[in-house]
Design a protein around this motif. Structure first.
Motif, mmCIF file in Angstrom:
data_model
loop_
_atom_site.group_PDB
_atom_site.id
_atom_site.type_symbol
_atom_site.label_atom_id
_atom_site.label_comp_id
_atom_site.label_asym_id
_atom_site.label_seq_id
_atom_site.Cartn_x
_atom_site.Cartn_y
_atom_site.Cartn_z
ATOM 1 N N ALA A 201 0.832 -1.208 0.000
ATOM 2 C CA ALA A 201 0.000 0.000 0.000
ATOM 3 C C ALA A 201 0.868 1.261 0.000
ATOM 4 N N ALA A 202 1.942 1.240 0.775
ATOM 5 C CA ALA A 202 2.838 2.395 0.823
ATOM 6 C C ALA A 202 3.520 2.612 -0.523
ATOM 7 N N ALA A 203 3.891 1.514 -1.179
ATOM 8 C CA ALA A 203 4.542 1.625 -2.486
ATOM 9 C C ALA A 203 3.584 2.209 -3.522
ATOM 10 N N LEU A 204 2.346 1.759 -3.522
ATOM 11 C CA LEU A 204 1.376 2.283 -4.485
ATOM 12 C C LEU A 204 1.109 3.767 -4.245
ATOM 13 N N GLU A 205 1.087 4.182 -2.990
ATOM 14 C CA GLU A 205 0.895 5.598 -2.692
ATOM 15 C C GLU A 205 2.125 6.402 -3.110
ATOM 16 N N ALA A 206 3.314 5.848 -2.874
ATOM 17 C CA ALA A 206 4.537 6.538 -3.287
ATOM 18 C C ALA A 206 4.596 6.698 -4.796
ATOM 19 N N VAL A 207 4.154 5.671 -5.510
ATOM 20 C CA VAL A 207 4.129 5.718 -6.972
ATOM 21 C C VAL A 207 3.186 6.810 -7.453
ATOM 22 N N ARG A 208 2.031 6.916 -6.813
ATOM 23 C CA ARG A 208 1.075 7.949 -7.217
ATOM 24 C C ARG A 208 1.690 9.340 -7.073
ATOM 25 N N ALA A 209 2.317 9.584 -5.928
ATOM 26 C CA ALA A 209 2.922 10.894 -5.693
ATOM 27 C C ALA A 209 4.100 11.142 -6.630
ATOM 28 N N LEU A 210 4.880 10.111 -6.893
ATOM 29 C CA LEU A 210 6.068 10.254 -7.731
ATOM 30 C C LEU A 210 5.692 10.529 -9.178
ATOM 31 N N ALA A 211 4.631 9.886 -9.658
ATOM 32 C CA ALA A 211 4.211 10.079 -11.041
ATOM 33 C C ALA A 211 3.821 11.521 -11.324
ATOM 34 N N VAL A 212 3.295 12.180 -10.324
ATOM 35 C CA VAL A 212 2.917 13.584 -10.478
ATOM 36 C C VAL A 212 4.148 14.486 -10.386
ATOM 37 N N ARG A 213 5.104 14.099 -9.545
ATOM 38 C CA ARG A 213 6.249 14.953 -9.249
ATOM 39 C C ARG A 213 7.365 14.856 -10.278
ATOM 40 N N VAL A 214 7.583 13.684 -10.863
ATOM 41 C CA VAL A 214 8.689 13.512 -11.811
ATOM 42 C C VAL A 214 8.501 14.472 -12.977
ATOM 43 N N PRO A 215 9.560 15.171 -13.374
ATOM 44 C CA PRO A 215 9.410 16.188 -14.436
ATOM 45 C C PRO A 215 8.763 15.630 -15.693
ATOM 46 N N ALA A 216 7.828 16.373 -16.218
ATOM 47 C CA ALA A 216 7.155 15.983 -17.457
ATOM 48 C C ALA A 216 7.446 16.953 -18.568
ATOM 49 N N THR A 217 8.227 17.965 -18.283
ATOM 50 C CA THR A 217 8.639 18.903 -19.330
ATOM 51 C C THR A 217 10.137 18.928 -19.410
#
Length: 221
Positions: A201-217
């Motif tokens: 559960a912690a990993a899935l939550e970390a993934v959610r936050a990371l996907a938003v934070r990792v640079p997309a531009t």
């Protein structure tokens, strides 16, 4: 917009590392609409292990001061190198086109799967430029290897991948681990099933936050 290259290396189609990767991609696409996405399953579409010709590609590239694909094309025109370069070039092009590399990898025998190692060995040439890119490593481990755990010294997965990317001047590397994945199926680990679910559960939550934070531009050069 950025380009995400997603590689899966688990031999299991329903693996926890694949689960994390799928969750990351779902959140990435939702947070960064219009971003490019490329996927390769390194088990369903395996990369050939390196052979003597592929080793010679690396030797020749160093000897001739190669700095890019075009220069490598000239050297690899030699008949004894052409096939090795034909297998290698598309993978390097795919990697160079990406701004973010997403690796879904289990821990096998304390390290990475052969499928991922074959890809690493195939794409890595002395001139490969990875600085400025980001890497996200999503892993699944049968036991517990986190800081302070008895098995932390046996973790040759994360330290290896950190060393590999650092050697190629890629320093922006994030790791997310699901641990104790053997607990649901191995009776002698039954007492760790709740700990596994907490880790998952912690990993899935970390993934959610990371996907938003990792640079997309991509920053302007």
């Amino acid at each position: 917009m950025a380009h995400l290259l997603h590689l899966d290396a688990s031999a299991r189609s329903d693996s926890f590392s694949r689960e994390l990767g799928a969750a990351f991609v779902e959140h990435w696409k939702a947070a960064h609409p219009g971003s490019a996405y490329t996927y390769r399953d390194l088990v369903a579409e395996p990369v050939a292990p390196i052979d003597e010709a592929r080793v010679k590609l690396a030797t020749q590239s160093s000897r001739n001061g190669v700095r890019d694909i075009a220069a490598m094309d000239e050297i690899a025109a030699a008949p004894e190198l052409a096939d090795a370069w034909a297998q290698t070039r598309p993978l390097i092009e795919q990697l160079l086109a990406a701004d973010v590399l997403l690796l879904g990898t289990p821990m096998y025998n304390f390290s990475i799967p052969a499928a991922l190692k074959a890809w690493i060995d195939r794409v890595t040439l002395p001139w490969l430029p990875l600085e400025g890119k980001s890497a996200v490593i999503l892993s699944a481990r049968g036991g517990a290897y986190g800081p302070g755990s008895p098995r932390q010294p046996f973790d040759f997965q994360e330290p290896y991948l950190r060393a590999y990317f650092s050697a190629l001047r890629l320093e922006d590397v994030e790791f997310v681990h699901t641990e104790l994945t053997h607990a649901p199926v191995m009776p002698f680990l039954e007492q760790f099933r709740d700990a596994h679910q907490t880790s998952r559960a912690a990993a899935l939550e970390a993934v959610r936050a990371l996907a938003v934070r990792v640079p997309a531009t991509v920053p302007a050069s």
